[in-house]
Write an enzyme that holds these catalytic residues in place. Structure first.
Site, PDB file in Angstrom:
ATOM      1  N   SER A   1       0.860  -1.180   0.000  1.00  0.00           N
ATOM      2  CA  SER A   1       0.000   0.000   0.000  1.00  0.00           C
ATOM      3  C   SER A   1       0.895   1.228   0.000  1.00  0.00           C
ATOM      4  CB  SER A   1      -0.886  -0.010   1.252  1.00  0.00           C
ATOM      5  OG  SER A   1      -1.473   1.251   1.485  1.00  0.00           O
TER       6      SER A   1
ATOM      7  N   TYR B   1      -1.257  -1.635  10.876  1.00  0.00           N
ATOM      8  CA  TYR B   1      -1.499  -1.858   9.445  1.00  0.00           C
ATOM      9  C   TYR B   1      -0.390  -1.235   8.592  1.00  0.00           C
ATOM     10  CZ  TYR B   1      -3.552  -1.351   4.804  1.00  0.00           C
ATOM     11  OH  TYR B   1      -3.760  -1.378   3.451  1.00  0.00           O
TER      12      TYR B   1
END
Length: 268
Positions: free
Chosen positions: A147, A160
């Site tokens: 990401s 995360y």
């Protein structure tokens, strides 16, 4: 649904988290390119629907493995099951992952330990297991889905973001190690993408996402697939995302972290 295996001599792609989002869209692309598929997800009903659709539409073989990658033994179970079925994996796509949202001292530890297992440990474990055969055969591809969160600390999504940073650095490192082996590693780093992820994490109303036009999972998958086939190591979909990923390298870390915090906050 009865799965047939008469054509496992074709190239085969294993995709985790294949029941929805980017994983599903990648499965569509591989199927369209007549790859046989091994689809891994804990949503067995959805996998069954996908397998029926793909086998009829594309004439490929699809093997579904209904497993929860938050369980430590699952990567070894997947590898063993495919060995016993004599299915060789030519492309490994580590797409499965999830996130949570909130202050670290208030978020649920059990959920975060599962997140570490799925996003980080299972990805590493599967890569270790399938990579050896790829290197021995002198051919293979690995696509790890990270990401743009990998490029800076992520307050309110601390665990995360850290898992995605690991995926980025891990992928770049082994891509370098594998030079001249015939095996390539690509890491896909999408920005905010249209999916159920944001609702499930609780950050749909954050400054980062509110009233923002996000890239579709289909577009992200297409860009990732092209990068994989071109042997590109780091793929960042979108010009804006590429620019931001580069800018954070030069800005003061404290400032970068504070900006990330402000974009993650839900404005009331």
């Amino acid at each position: 649904m009865k799965t047939t295996y008469q054509s496992w001599h074709k190239q085969t792609a294993l995709i985790t988290g294949a029941a929805s989002g980017i994983g599903y869209e990648l499965a569509c692309i591989f199927a369209c390119d007549t790859y046989n598929l091994v689809l891994v997800d804990k949503n067995g009903q959805k996998l069954s629907e996908i397998a029926d659709k793909f086998q009829q539409k594309f004439g490929i073989s699809v093997k579904n493995i209904v497993k929860d990658l938050s369980i430590a033994s699952v990567p070894e179970e997947i590898f063993t099951e495919l060995q016993q079925a004599s299915i060789k994996v030519d492309v490994l796509v580590n797409n499965a992952g999830f996130g949570n949202y909130g202050l670290f001292n208030e978020t649920d530890l059990t959920a975060e330990l599962k997140m570490l297992q799925v996003n980080l440990v299972s990805l590493t474990h599967l890569t270790k297991l399938f990579l050896k055969d790829m290197v021995n055969q002198g051919d293979g591809k690995i696509l790890n889905v990270a990401s743009t969160a990998a490029f800076q600390p992520g307050p309110l999504m601390a665990v995360y973001s850290a898992t995605k940073a690991y995926i980025l650095l891990f992928s770049e490192a082994i891509a370098n190690e594998l030079a001249d082996t015939g095996v390539t590693v690509t890491v896909l780093c999408p920005g905010p993408t249209e999916s159920a992820f944001h609702e499930t994490t609780g950050m749909a109303d954050s400054e980062l996402l509110r009233e923002k036009k996000m890239m579709t999972a289909e577009t992200v998958a297409k860009i990732g697939y092209r990068g994989l086939m071109a042997n590109t190591t780091v793929v960042i979909p979108g010009v804006k995302n590429k620019i931001l990923a580069e800018l954070v390298r030069f800005a003061p870390r404290k400032l970068v972290t504070q900006i990330a915090r402000s974009t993650h906050e839900v404005k009331k």
